[in-house]
Motif scaffolding. Sequence first.
Motif, mmCIF file in Angstrom:
data_model
loop_
_atom_site.group_PDB
_atom_site.id
_atom_site.type_symbol
_atom_site.label_atom_id
_atom_site.label_comp_id
_atom_site.label_asym_id
_atom_site.label_seq_id
_atom_site.Cartn_x
_atom_site.Cartn_y
_atom_site.Cartn_z
ATOM 1 N N PRO A 1 0.828 -1.205 0.000
ATOM 2 C CA PRO A 1 0.000 0.000 0.000
ATOM 3 C C PRO A 1 0.864 1.258 0.000
ATOM 4 N N ALA A 2 0.288 2.359 -0.491
ATOM 5 C CA ALA A 2 0.988 3.649 -0.403
ATOM 6 C C ALA A 2 1.154 4.005 1.069
ATOM 7 N N ARG A 3 2.136 4.832 1.370
ATOM 8 C CA ARG A 3 2.332 5.273 2.753
ATOM 9 C C ARG A 3 2.539 6.788 2.725
ATOM 10 N N SER A 4 1.446 7.516 2.835
ATOM 11 C CA SER A 4 1.509 8.967 2.718
ATOM 12 C C SER A 4 2.074 9.588 3.986
ATOM 13 N N LEU A 5 2.654 10.777 3.803
ATOM 14 C CA LEU A 5 3.118 11.536 4.961
ATOM 15 C C LEU A 5 1.925 12.103 5.707
ATOM 16 N N GLY A 6 2.088 12.259 6.986
ATOM 17 C CA GLY A 6 1.031 12.889 7.762
ATOM 18 C C GLY A 6 1.592 13.314 9.102
ATOM 19 N N ASP B 1 -3.081 1.160 18.683
ATOM 20 C CA ASP B 1 -1.772 0.516 18.529
ATOM 21 C C ASP B 1 -0.856 1.101 19.600
ATOM 22 N N ALA C 1 2.103 0.663 20.380
ATOM 23 C CA ALA C 1 3.485 1.021 20.034
ATOM 24 C C ALA C 1 3.552 2.424 19.413
ATOM 25 N N ILE C 2 2.415 2.925 18.980
ATOM 26 C CA ILE C 2 2.421 4.196 18.248
ATOM 27 C C ILE C 2 1.699 5.306 19.005
ATOM 28 N N VAL D 1 9.677 2.686 8.774
ATOM 29 C CA VAL D 1 8.778 3.825 8.702
ATOM 30 C C VAL D 1 9.378 4.927 9.570
ATOM 31 N N VAL E 1 17.586 5.486 11.321
ATOM 32 C CA VAL E 1 18.841 6.205 11.086
ATOM 33 C C VAL E 1 19.878 5.815 12.138
ATOM 34 N N GLY F 1 6.112 9.683 9.250
ATOM 35 C CA GLY F 1 5.273 8.538 8.902
ATOM 36 C C GLY F 1 5.462 7.962 7.520
ATOM 37 N N GLU G 1 9.752 -3.068 9.279
ATOM 38 C CA GLU G 1 8.321 -3.179 8.988
ATOM 39 C C GLU G 1 8.173 -4.119 7.790
ATOM 40 N N ARG H 1 6.038 -6.909 13.035
ATOM 41 C CA ARG H 1 5.015 -5.999 13.524
ATOM 42 C C ARG H 1 4.685 -4.974 12.443
ATOM 43 N N THR H 2 3.418 -4.833 12.106
ATOM 44 C CA THR H 2 3.036 -3.927 11.032
ATOM 45 C C THR H 2 2.811 -2.510 11.554
ATOM 46 N N VAL H 3 3.070 -1.542 10.707
ATOM 47 C CA VAL H 3 2.684 -0.155 10.975
ATOM 48 C C VAL H 3 1.722 0.225 9.852
ATOM 49 N N PRO I 1 -0.260 2.137 7.245
ATOM 50 C CA PRO I 1 -0.155 3.446 6.596
ATOM 51 C C PRO I 1 -1.450 4.238 6.765
ATOM 52 N N THR J 1 9.295 -5.350 17.678
ATOM 53 C CA THR J 1 8.480 -4.362 18.391
ATOM 54 C C THR J 1 7.886 -4.957 19.662
ATOM 55 N N LEU K 1 8.398 -3.601 23.308
ATOM 56 C CA LEU K 1 7.267 -3.222 24.170
ATOM 57 C C LEU K 1 7.370 -3.926 25.525
ATOM 58 N N PRO L 1 8.896 1.046 22.726
ATOM 59 C CA PRO L 1 8.911 0.497 21.355
ATOM 60 C C PRO L 1 10.096 0.963 20.505
#
Lengths: 636, 205
Positions: free
Chosen positions: A373-378, A612, A614-615, B15, B21, B50, B81, B104-106, B108, B141, B145, B150
């Motif tokens: 999938p695309a991963r747009s900035l936000g 989520d 972790a985020i 991501v 980095v 992101g 990811e 572990r997925t992030v 989008p 991840t 955790l 994370p």
Amino acid sequence: MNIISRDEPGRVDLLMGNEAVARGALEAGVSVCAAYPGNPSSEIVGVLARVAGEMGLHVEWSVNEKVALEVAAAASLAGLRGLCTMKQNGLNVAADFLFNLNLSGCKGGLVLLVADDPGALSSSNEEDSRAFARIGGLPLLELSTFQEAKEMTRWAFELSESLSLPVLVRSVTRVSHARGNVTLGELPRRETLPRFDPERPFVSLPVVPNHEALREKLQRAREIFEASAFNFYRGPERPELLLATSGSGWLYCLEALVNLGVEDRVGILKLGTTWPLPEAVVLENLRRADRILFVEEVDPFLEDNVKALFADHCEELGLKRFLGKADGTMPAVGELDPDLVMRVLQDLMEIPYEARPADYAAKATQETADLVPARSLGFCAGCPHRASFWSVHNALALDGRDGFLLGDIGCYSLAMGPTGFGTMKTLHAMGSGTGLACGFGQLHRFGLEQPVLAVCGDSTFYHAVMPALANARYNGADFLLLLLDNSATAMTGFQPHPGTGRTAAGGEAPVLALEALCEALGARVEVADPFDVKETTGTILRLLRDREGVKVLILRRECALVRSRRQGKLFRVEVDPEKCLGDRCGCNRLCTRVFRCPGLVWDRENQRTRIDEAICTGCGVCADICPESAIRKEVA
Amino acid sequence: MFIPKDPFNIIIGGVGGQGNVLASQILGRVLVAGGRVVTIGETYGASQRGGPVMSHLRVSAGDPFSPLIPEGQCDLLVSLEPVEALRILGRYGNPAVQVLTNVRTVQPLDVLSGDASYPELDTVLAALGSLSRRLWRINATEIALEMGDPILANMVILGALAHLEVLPFTRRAFQGALEGVLPDSRMEENLDAFDRGARAVEELV
């Protein structure tokens, strides 16, 4: 122990291009370093600030690039060495001073490093700052490798001192924001005491004689460049094709020749000093081949200057075919990469090259297209800007008169996109949203009915918004300025500014309060908390309906990234699976589809939203927007 | 330890915000301390917010290489990811590539908004397996955790990488590379993350 201040000559370490520049300045005995942050240049003064104490430097984040250059120049006029760094846009701001300083000259070594961003990877434009060297009559050096970043920077101070002229050093993203092996040199002991000699004023007048003197200095620079080891040729004596390159092009050219196996057929003229052009070096190498390809970013700077030189020597050099941006062999815009250089060379040299087996390439391309999938900035999870623009967006809709928001440069530029609900409608220079609002704010007299809003960040306010706000009050413009105060220059790496109470080197500083400044500039000021969505929306709506004069609404919340470094989550946030109705709710998945905070994910299996962990940064705003109150927040 | 190819090209993907980095910087310092010439190209800036991020590491015994790996030339991919691993193979993969991925997925923003869909993890791993010579997985991840933060996933995956013995990369070299980059107070936690990663990695293909 910081890597860049190690007093271990001969030690090899992995340095970022920007760190190598900083080390070069230290090895040159720099005393004063000043900058306004801007990627890809930010880390140079960032790392120098960390060693300011131990190295006895003055390092500052100035409020904008022009002031930064003036600060560094003052060191030079007092006989010390000064470094000023900026991104390409910053040079436009500093140019007014620079194009007078070239005429007055300077004393101690003064180096202006500009990091360009070909391809605009983190910029609002991709301007090629090399043109400024030509306009301003300044010697120009271009960095190609990490070792060179250090050596050239150090040498630039000597060059500046010997010419009494500021020296422009041009980096690009792929040098500044890349890392490589660097061998450290000696750190000198500084012995010069600063003194401004009242007998030797620095003024640009009289202009014409000083302009003549500048031309003579450039002629001397050319002579020095003819002997510089930063210019060299690598390849066969008589190549079939000569590549002329500078900056990041050097490593791409080398790689392309190795990968295509044409090192014995193609030569490279690598130029490190590109203005004024080292004419003898160029002419000598033009004799080697009849076809010359220019490999440079972004504009045809080398290409145009070499062609102009050729025009004066075409009778002795004979027919040449120049390939580059003018004839379309190279793209006229964007950044280069090794693949691009290889493709061009494949065609010119008629060499087949397969990057990987065709069946693998087809499969890899197909799998990616099908699955990825695309991963747009936000905005980040928990970013106060998302909450601010949510309120602005809703207030504009409730107001119903097609009010529009004028913006500029910062993290909040992302408000053009979906995580800012497409709220921001203009993007140009620092402070331009407010400047444009000064103009739009006059158009009511011609019948403009729409409310006018501008937005700026806290760091941008000090940089360029203050004059625009003074102008608004003086000339009676009507608009609402939203000042998003997240207490950091977040986009470029959280550098402090005059509102934070800290200096670049970590010392205490007086806080120049935004409220007091705005009031002093004649604006009516209110403050709101963007995380209080209801009150913020109401305040914006009220201020929109009050059409007279300049109003400033400060939306104050610390950057989520800065806060989460210092402390944990504000709230523990949970989705109650009993209350979340998913697609049966009628909210159209407001929290994920519309609010789009990455801390909220759609649980496909259970058809519910979930957090989520972790985020999520625990801002708790989503709990306030859920129509079913299915998202719970508890103070963490 | 002998590195079989020159330049040996490593990509560390993920991501923005996953500590990509720093991971590339630490691995790069390990290799430079071991006498190699390393160039790292990093993509960040706007993509910090992101977007997909990548670090390209070029490892050589001699000349520096450019900070960008040419198409199809990745020898080793480490991804924080899973779907980002696949995105990277789409351009840089080849039949000999070795892949280590976090599982572990992030999600989008485009998936959150319903404009795109995220494939099942098994589908992603199968695609990765079919496009690589060797494939390892780790839930970096989840381990991070468990440790309470994370962001430590980047050090967990470096520990996993060291365990694979595809590079001259020891725990001691890791510790040396952290010095001068991270404050001493963070050392123990990062070494713990490294050790946990080394224990948890599993081979799939």
